[in-house]
Design a protein around this motif. Structure first.
Motif, PDB file in Angstrom:
ATOM      1  N   PHE A 122      13.590  43.808  40.006  1.00 57.86           N
ATOM      2  CA  PHE A 122      12.803  43.062  41.007  1.00 57.86           C
ATOM      3  C   PHE A 122      11.363  42.356  40.399  1.00 57.86           C
ATOM      4  CE2 PHE A 122      16.088  45.439  43.116  1.00 57.86           C
ATOM      5  CZ  PHE A 122      16.641  44.900  44.042  1.00 57.86           C
ATOM      6  N   ALA A 123      11.155  41.237  40.609  1.00 60.98           N
ATOM      7  CA  ALA A 123       9.852  40.620  40.014  1.00 60.98           C
ATOM      8  C   ALA A 123       9.113  40.375  41.431  1.00 60.98           C
ATOM      9  CB  ALA A 123      10.081  39.210  39.370  1.00 60.98           C
ATOM     10  N   CYS A 124       7.948  40.885  41.667  1.00 60.55           N
ATOM     11  CA  CYS A 124       7.305  40.852  43.150  1.00 60.55           C
ATOM     12  C   CYS A 124       6.246  39.609  42.679  1.00 60.55           C
ATOM     13  CB  CYS A 124       6.442  42.202  43.377  1.00 60.55           C
ATOM     14  SG  CYS A 124       7.649  43.353  43.774  1.00 60.55           S
ATOM     15  N   ASN A 125       6.712  38.492  43.201  1.00 56.89           N
ATOM     16  CA  ASN A 125       5.482  37.490  42.877  1.00 56.89           C
ATOM     17  C   ASN A 125       4.577  37.241  43.896  1.00 56.89           C
ATOM     18  OD1 ASN A 125       4.702  34.908  42.245  1.00 56.89           O
ATOM     19  ND2 ASN A 125       6.018  33.551  43.081  1.00 56.89           N
ATOM     20  N   VAL A 126       3.252  37.521  43.407  1.00 62.09           N
ATOM     21  CA  VAL A 126       2.104  37.986  44.102  1.00 62.09           C
ATOM     22  C   VAL A 126       1.118  36.594  44.043  1.00 62.09           C
ATOM     23  CG1 VAL A 126       2.098  40.289  43.952  1.00 62.09           C
ATOM     24  CG2 VAL A 126       0.641  39.123  42.312  1.00 62.09           C
ATOM     25  N   ALA A 127       0.087  36.512  44.938  1.00 63.15           N
ATOM     26  CA  ALA A 127      -1.013  35.553  44.740  1.00 63.15           C
ATOM     27  C   ALA A 127      -1.748  35.878  43.727  1.00 63.15           C
ATOM     28  CB  ALA A 127      -1.870  35.501  46.189  1.00 63.15           C
ATOM     29  N   GLU A 128      -2.545  34.845  43.183  1.00 61.25           N
ATOM     30  CA  GLU A 128      -3.704  34.790  42.167  1.00 61.25           C
ATOM     31  C   GLU A 128      -4.549  36.009  42.451  1.00 61.25           C
ATOM     32  OE1 GLU A 128      -7.125  32.133  40.459  1.00 61.25           O
ATOM     33  OE2 GLU A 128      -5.172  31.290  40.693  1.00 61.25           O
ATOM     34  N   SER A 129      -5.010  35.990  43.746  1.00 57.16           N
ATOM     35  CA  SER A 129      -6.106  36.847  44.268  1.00 57.16           C
ATOM     36  C   SER A 129      -5.569  38.391  44.481  1.00 57.16           C
ATOM     37  CB  SER A 129      -6.653  36.485  45.622  1.00 57.16           C
ATOM     38  OG  SER A 129      -5.364  36.572  46.724  1.00 57.16           O
ATOM     39  N   ASP A 130      -4.404  38.627  44.148  1.00 59.36           N
ATOM     40  CA  ASP A 130      -3.816  39.899  44.304  1.00 59.36           C
ATOM     41  C   ASP A 130      -3.281  40.463  42.994  1.00 59.36           C
ATOM     42  OD1 ASP A 130      -4.127  39.793  46.991  1.00 59.36           O
ATOM     43  OD2 ASP A 130      -2.185  39.543  47.543  1.00 59.36           O
ATOM     44  N   LEU A 131      -3.489  39.866  42.005  1.00 61.66           N
ATOM     45  CA  LEU A 131      -2.711  40.028  40.793  1.00 61.66           C
ATOM     46  C   LEU A 131      -3.567  41.492  40.062  1.00 61.66           C
ATOM     47  CD1 LEU A 131      -0.758  39.549  38.688  1.00 61.66           C
ATOM     48  CD2 LEU A 131      -2.578  37.971  37.589  1.00 61.66           C
ATOM     49  N   ALA A 132      -4.788  41.406  40.438  1.00 61.98           N
ATOM     50  CA  ALA A 132      -5.498  42.661  39.649  1.00 61.98           C
ATOM     51  C   ALA A 132      -5.302  43.943  40.435  1.00 61.98           C
ATOM     52  CB  ALA A 132      -7.028  42.342  39.629  1.00 61.98           C
ATOM     53  N   THR A 133      -4.871  43.794  41.783  1.00 61.63           N
ATOM     54  CA  THR A 133      -4.688  44.948  42.720  1.00 61.63           C
ATOM     55  C   THR A 133      -3.280  44.790  43.257  1.00 61.63           C
ATOM     56  OG1 THR A 133      -5.699  43.839  44.558  1.00 61.63           O
ATOM     57  CG2 THR A 133      -7.119  45.291  43.224  1.00 61.63           C
ATOM     58  N   ALA A 134      -2.214  44.444  42.420  1.00 63.00           N
ATOM     59  CA  ALA A 134      -0.945  44.309  43.081  1.00 63.00           C
ATOM     60  C   ALA A 134      -0.383  45.238  43.405  1.00 63.00           C
ATOM     61  CB  ALA A 134      -0.150  43.670  41.817  1.00 63.00           C
ATOM     62  N   GLU A 135      -0.770  46.674  42.920  1.00 64.54           N
ATOM     63  CA  GLU A 135      -0.118  47.644  43.479  1.00 64.54           C
ATOM     64  C   GLU A 135      -0.669  48.104  45.064  1.00 64.54           C
ATOM     65  OE1 GLU A 135       2.499  49.214  42.470  1.00 64.54           O
ATOM     66  OE2 GLU A 135       2.455  48.494  40.326  1.00 64.54           O
ATOM     67  N   GLN A 136      -1.534  47.520  45.326  1.00 64.45           N
ATOM     68  CA  GLN A 136      -2.052  47.853  46.642  1.00 64.45           C
ATOM     69  C   GLN A 136      -1.628  46.654  47.775  1.00 64.45           C
ATOM     70  OE1 GLN A 136      -4.760  48.384  44.119  1.00 64.45           O
ATOM     71  NE2 GLN A 136      -3.762  50.410  44.035  1.00 64.45           N
ATOM     72  N   ASN A 137      -0.895  45.707  47.191  1.00 64.40           N
ATOM     73  CA  ASN A 137      -0.303  44.767  48.070  1.00 64.40           C
ATOM     74  C   ASN A 137       0.523  45.337  48.736  1.00 64.40           C
ATOM     75  OD1 ASN A 137       1.619  42.735  49.002  1.00 64.40           O
ATOM     76  ND2 ASN A 137       0.436  41.288  47.701  1.00 64.40           N
ATOM     77  N   PRO A 138       0.651  45.236  50.331  1.00 61.00           N
ATOM     78  CA  PRO A 138       1.412  45.954  51.122  1.00 61.00           C
ATOM     79  C   PRO A 138       2.836  45.430  50.919  1.00 61.00           C
ATOM     80  CG  PRO A 138      -0.018  44.239  52.427  1.00 61.00           C
ATOM     81  CD  PRO A 138      -0.576  44.481  50.875  1.00 61.00           C
ATOM     82  N   PHE A 139       3.102  44.240  50.579  1.00 60.23           N
ATOM     83  CA  PHE A 139       4.472  43.721  50.270  1.00 60.23           C
ATOM     84  C   PHE A 139       5.172  44.183  49.259  1.00 60.23           C
ATOM     85  CE2 PHE A 139       2.549  39.752  52.316  1.00 60.23           C
ATOM     86  CZ  PHE A 139       3.182  39.760  53.640  1.00 60.23           C
ATOM     87  N   VAL A 140       4.041  44.439  48.167  1.00 60.67           N
ATOM     88  CA  VAL A 140       4.688  45.165  46.651  1.00 60.67           C
ATOM     89  C   VAL A 140       5.036  46.368  47.139  1.00 60.67           C
ATOM     90  CG1 VAL A 140       4.118  45.791  44.392  1.00 60.67           C
ATOM     91  CG2 VAL A 140       3.633  43.456  45.428  1.00 60.67           C
ATOM     92  N   GLN A 141       4.357  47.336  47.748  1.00 61.54           N
ATOM     93  CA  GLN A 141       4.570  48.575  48.183  1.00 61.54           C
ATOM     94  C   GLN A 141       5.850  48.742  49.094  1.00 61.54           C
ATOM     95  OE1 GLN A 141       0.931  49.713  50.301  1.00 61.54           O
ATOM     96  NE2 GLN A 141      -0.159  50.461  48.500  1.00 61.54           N
ATOM     97  N   LYS A 142       6.167  47.927  49.904  1.00 62.73           N
ATOM     98  CA  LYS A 142       7.351  47.860  50.537  1.00 62.73           C
ATOM     99  C   LYS A 142       8.582  47.616  49.775  1.00 62.73           C
ATOM    100  CE  LYS A 142       5.563  46.246  54.985  1.00 62.73           C
ATOM    101  NZ  LYS A 142       5.724  45.164  56.167  1.00 62.73           N
ATOM    102  N   VAL A 143       8.451  46.808  48.722  1.00 57.66           N
ATOM    103  CA  VAL A 143       9.418  46.336  47.925  1.00 57.66           C
ATOM    104  C   VAL A 143       9.658  47.559  46.800  1.00 57.66           C
ATOM    105  CG1 VAL A 143      10.083  45.355  45.905  1.00 57.66           C
ATOM    106  CG2 VAL A 143       9.200  43.993  47.769  1.00 57.66           C
ATOM    107  N   ALA A 144       8.588  48.380  46.414  1.00 56.82           N
ATOM    108  CA  ALA A 144       8.613  49.536  45.495  1.00 56.82           C
ATOM    109  C   ALA A 144       9.428  50.638  46.326  1.00 56.82           C
ATOM    110  CB  ALA A 144       7.203  49.977  45.133  1.00 56.82           C
TER     111      ALA A 144
END
Length: 291
Positions: A204-226
């Protein structure tokens, strides 16, 4: 050469990611559903610094890296298993690949249409999984009807096949994917011949915004996917910003690296995604060196 298919709902960034992976602009990326109709295909080099260390040791002028093929497949919609959207074509294209990279949208952007009305990556994964499972269930049901006739005549291979198919049918009917079926090595080998869509390994490739890249693991959408993919798919995920990578296509390597450093990262995720897909395909690198 083994192939990995890039799949997902319309407007999640599949074509943008394909262009980033292949360092090209072969795939049209636009803000409307079914921008991609015919699959785009590109060969991607697997990044591996070990090859260049060996190049110096062996004193050779040529390095031939490992490579895999990526296929950008049209967006899927609910009802694809019944022919909705580009359903039949989409499913046929997936059947031809060896592994699946499912792109899920993990960013908010009011300017980019979401065909489901809002950003919810887990729902998106469930929509695609449901369509693939339904397509597999249809295939398995038809195969049971066909194989049972042989089994009744005493054909030993047919009897073994029917036993596995009858084990698969209720598993798929409960909404589970074929690759999560508890099976023996012999059954897994036999299942490959069924060409089931959900038997293919998935990343699964979690496509995040530029502003979230450095903190992608804290992105709530990424956390839900994980959490979801670990529980339901036993699969890996890779945060990535397709938009950023697509902007780096035309930049020299040193400028691209500096750009990413300014964003607080060493890589937008493309290298990790390529390496992850290489492993997903079951590939292993053996090095040979010499003049």
């Amino acid at each position: 050469m083994l192939k990995a298919g890039i799949v997902g709902l319309p407007n999640v960034g599949k074509s943008t990611l394909f262009n980033a992976l292949t360092r090209s602009r072969k795939a049209e990326a636009a803000n409307y559903p079914f921008c991609t109709i015919d699959p785009n295909v590109g060969v991607v080099v697997v990044p591996d610094e070990r090859a260049y260390v060996l190049q110096k040791i062996a004193k050779t002028s040529v390095v031939v890296p490992a490579a895999i093929e990526f296929v950008d497949i049209a967006g899927l919609v609910a009802g694809a298993s019944k022919g909705e959207g580009l359903g039949n074509q989409f499913l046929a294209n997936i059947r031809e690949v060896d592994a699946i990279v499912q792109v899920v949208r993990c960013f908010e952007d009011n300017d980019i249409i979401h065909t489901m009305g809002g950003v919810d990556p887990v729902r998106d994964i469930e929509v695609i999984t449901t369509e693939l499972v339904l397509a597999d269930l249809d295939s398995v049901t038809k195969r049971i009807d066909k194989t049972q006739k042989k089994a009744k005549s005493g054909d030993k291979d047919a009897i073994i096949e029917v036993t596995l198919l009858q084990k698969l049918e209720p598993h798929l009917n409960s909404g589970k994917t074929a690759n999560t079926l508890v099976a023996t090595p012999e059954e897994v080998a036999l299942m490959k011949g069924f060409q089931l869509l959900t038997a293919k390994p998935v990343l699964f490739a979690c496509n995040v915004a530029e502003s979230d890249l450095a903190t992608a693991e804290q992105n709530p959408f990424v956390q839900k996917v994980a959490e979801f993919v670990r529980t339901h798919h036993d699969a890996a995920y890779v945060p990535i910003s397709a938009k950023i990578e697509s902007e780096l296509i035309d930049l020299p390597a040193d400028e691209a690296k500096a750009f990413l450093k300014d964003l607080g990262v060493d890589d937008s995720g493309v290298s990790s995604l390529i390496k992850g897909t290489y492993g997903l395909l079951g590939l292993m690198t053996y090095f040979t060196a010499g003049e």
